[in-house]
Design a protein around this motif. Sequence first.
Motif, mmCIF file in Angstrom:
data_model
loop_
_atom_site.group_PDB
_atom_site.id
_atom_site.type_symbol
_atom_site.label_atom_id
_atom_site.label_comp_id
_atom_site.label_asym_id
_atom_site.label_seq_id
_atom_site.Cartn_x
_atom_site.Cartn_y
_atom_site.Cartn_z
ATOM 1 N N ASN A 226 0.814 -1.213 0.000
ATOM 2 C CA ASN A 226 0.000 0.000 0.000
ATOM 3 C C ASN A 226 0.849 1.266 0.000
ATOM 4 O O ASN A 226 0.398 2.316 -0.467
ATOM 5 C CB ASN A 226 -0.933 0.022 1.219
ATOM 6 C CG ASN A 226 -2.168 -0.834 1.024
ATOM 7 O OD1 ASN A 226 -2.413 -1.358 -0.057
ATOM 8 N ND2 ASN A 226 -2.948 -0.992 2.075
ATOM 9 N N GLN A 227 2.054 1.178 0.534
ATOM 10 C CA GLN A 227 2.930 2.351 0.611
ATOM 11 C C GLN A 227 3.954 2.409 -0.523
ATOM 12 O O GLN A 227 4.723 3.366 -0.607
ATOM 13 C CB GLN A 227 3.679 2.338 1.944
ATOM 14 C CG GLN A 227 2.776 2.431 3.168
ATOM 15 C CD GLN A 227 3.563 2.322 4.451
ATOM 16 O OE1 GLN A 227 4.324 3.209 4.828
ATOM 17 N NE2 GLN A 227 3.390 1.211 5.149
ATOM 18 N N SER A 228 3.963 1.417 -1.400
ATOM 19 C CA SER A 228 5.077 1.269 -2.337
ATOM 20 C C SER A 228 5.171 2.383 -3.370
ATOM 21 O O SER A 228 6.266 2.753 -3.790
ATOM 22 C CB SER A 228 4.985 -0.087 -3.047
ATOM 23 O OG SER A 228 3.791 -0.168 -3.799
ATOM 24 N N PHE A 229 4.053 2.955 -3.813
ATOM 25 C CA PHE A 229 4.121 3.977 -4.869
ATOM 26 C C PHE A 229 4.676 5.310 -4.363
ATOM 27 O O PHE A 229 5.245 6.065 -5.136
ATOM 28 C CB PHE A 229 2.740 4.207 -5.483
ATOM 29 C CG PHE A 229 2.300 3.114 -6.416
ATOM 30 C CD1 PHE A 229 3.111 2.669 -7.439
ATOM 31 C CD2 PHE A 229 1.060 2.517 -6.260
ATOM 32 C CE1 PHE A 229 2.706 1.650 -8.289
ATOM 33 C CE2 PHE A 229 0.638 1.503 -7.113
ATOM 34 C CZ PHE A 229 1.467 1.071 -8.133
ATOM 35 N N GLU A 230 4.465 5.607 -3.090
ATOM 36 C CA GLU A 230 4.881 6.912 -2.565
ATOM 37 C C GLU A 230 6.183 6.865 -1.766
ATOM 38 O O GLU A 230 6.710 7.907 -1.403
ATOM 39 C CB GLU A 230 3.784 7.485 -1.651
ATOM 40 C CG GLU A 230 2.543 7.941 -2.392
ATOM 41 C CD GLU A 230 1.712 6.778 -2.881
ATOM 42 O OE1 GLU A 230 1.230 6.838 -4.016
ATOM 43 O OE2 GLU A 230 1.584 5.796 -2.135
ATOM 44 N N THR A 231 6.695 5.680 -1.469
ATOM 45 C CA THR A 231 7.826 5.541 -0.557
ATOM 46 C C THR A 231 9.122 5.302 -1.325
ATOM 47 O O THR A 231 9.173 4.425 -2.195
ATOM 48 C CB THR A 231 7.579 4.357 0.402
ATOM 49 O OG1 THR A 231 6.317 4.540 1.049
ATOM 50 C CG2 THR A 231 8.665 4.271 1.447
ATOM 51 N N PRO A 232 10.175 6.066 -1.026
ATOM 52 C CA PRO A 232 11.470 5.804 -1.662
ATOM 53 C C PRO A 232 11.952 4.383 -1.358
ATOM 54 O O PRO A 232 11.611 3.811 -0.312
ATOM 55 C CB PRO A 232 12.396 6.848 -1.025
ATOM 56 C CG PRO A 232 11.491 7.923 -0.529
ATOM 57 C CD PRO A 232 10.229 7.234 -0.127
ATOM 58 N N THR A 235 13.635 3.789 2.059
ATOM 59 C CA THR A 235 12.688 3.805 3.174
ATOM 60 C C THR A 235 11.864 2.526 3.198
ATOM 61 O O THR A 235 11.633 1.936 4.266
ATOM 62 C CB THR A 235 11.759 5.026 3.066
ATOM 63 O OG1 THR A 235 12.546 6.217 3.008
ATOM 64 C CG2 THR A 235 10.812 5.101 4.258
ATOM 65 N N LEU A 236 11.403 2.089 2.023
ATOM 66 C CA LEU A 236 10.618 0.861 1.961
ATOM 67 C C LEU A 236 11.458 -0.345 2.383
ATOM 68 O O LEU A 236 10.955 -1.279 3.013
ATOM 69 C CB LEU A 236 10.064 0.650 0.552
ATOM 70 C CG LEU A 236 8.883 -0.327 0.453
ATOM 71 C CD1 LEU A 236 7.667 0.219 1.193
ATOM 72 C CD2 LEU A 236 8.529 -0.610 -0.987
ATOM 73 N N ALA A 237 12.751 -0.313 2.054
ATOM 74 C CA ALA A 237 13.634 -1.397 2.481
ATOM 75 C C ALA A 237 13.731 -1.456 4.004
ATOM 76 O O ALA A 237 13.743 -2.539 4.598
ATOM 77 C CB ALA A 237 15.022 -1.205 1.870
ATOM 78 N N GLU A 238 13.801 -0.295 4.648
ATOM 79 C CA GLU A 238 13.827 -0.267 6.110
ATOM 80 C C GLU A 238 12.536 -0.844 6.687
ATOM 81 O O GLU A 238 12.559 -1.628 7.649
ATOM 82 C CB GLU A 238 14.025 1.177 6.602
ATOM 83 C CG GLU A 238 15.402 1.760 6.338
ATOM 84 C CD GLU A 238 16.471 1.132 7.216
ATOM 85 O OE1 GLU A 238 16.118 0.544 8.257
ATOM 86 O OE2 GLU A 238 17.660 1.244 6.869
ATOM 87 N N LEU A 239 11.406 -0.462 6.093
ATOM 88 C CA LEU A 239 10.123 -0.993 6.549
ATOM 89 C C LEU A 239 10.055 -2.502 6.331
ATOM 90 O O LEU A 239 9.529 -3.240 7.170
ATOM 91 C CB LEU A 239 8.978 -0.301 5.801
ATOM 92 C CG LEU A 239 8.812 1.199 6.061
ATOM 93 C CD1 LEU A 239 7.760 1.784 5.121
ATOM 94 C CD2 LEU A 239 8.437 1.453 7.512
#
Length: 261
Positions: A226-232, A235-239
């Motif tokens: 759900n966050q993949s389109f807006e997240t660098p 940052t997504l890797a950290e999540l």
Amino acid sequence: MSSNPIQLRHATLHIADGVAEFTHQRPEARNALSLELRADYAELVDIVERDASIRALIVTGSGGSFCAGGDLKSMTRARERPETGSPAAIRLRVMEAHGWVQRLRNLEVPVIAAVDGAAAGAGFSLALAADFVLASSRAYFCMSFAKVGLVPDLGAAWLLPRAVGMAAAKELVLTARKLGAQEAQRLGIVHAIHAPESLAEEARRFARRFVSAPREAMGLGKRLLNQSFETPYATLAELECAAQAVASSVPYHAQAIAALI
């Protein structure tokens, strides 16, 4: 959890064997999104968030309609009263709806919209908030807001372009034309089409695919997507790292690995 249906205001909630089924119960108004139904949705997300036994949620309508959009009669009555018809009051009412719409979209279980008949206006927005849309062959979708001089709400301006692309989204919003089930499937809105008489059982069959899965992994994976389109990426890797640490600590993971070995 009891399988007896929970009677809400303008909906019922039935929970059995890991699947929750939320049904709009205003067939005489084609399940228009009344203030009472909005309150039912807020209560629904509270229940699903708290009940760890629920592994999937089906949202559907009764009487051959999913949801025909906002309740125009109640909206008209609200506009006639100064305390509810002012721009500030309308803005607050829409903002309150966004609270439960966002929570519905981010529920840590798969959300399945079973659409029969009309999914128009806010009803279309509700379908877009689901993870999967199963439609009957007579279902149709319509961004009907322009027909009454309004703009898309309940998150449609964010959800629709991500489902169909920007150009198609603009065409659907600005023309307010109806979209049949087959075209909606070609555009990527609808996951599968079924006969009207079999839609309910097919939705339950689809929901049962998730019953044995770990809720933690499903929820974390869904949130990442759900966050993949807006997240660098970084940052997504950290999540992802944090989510994987949580998922791997759940007993399901160790049991599944042991079974495979």
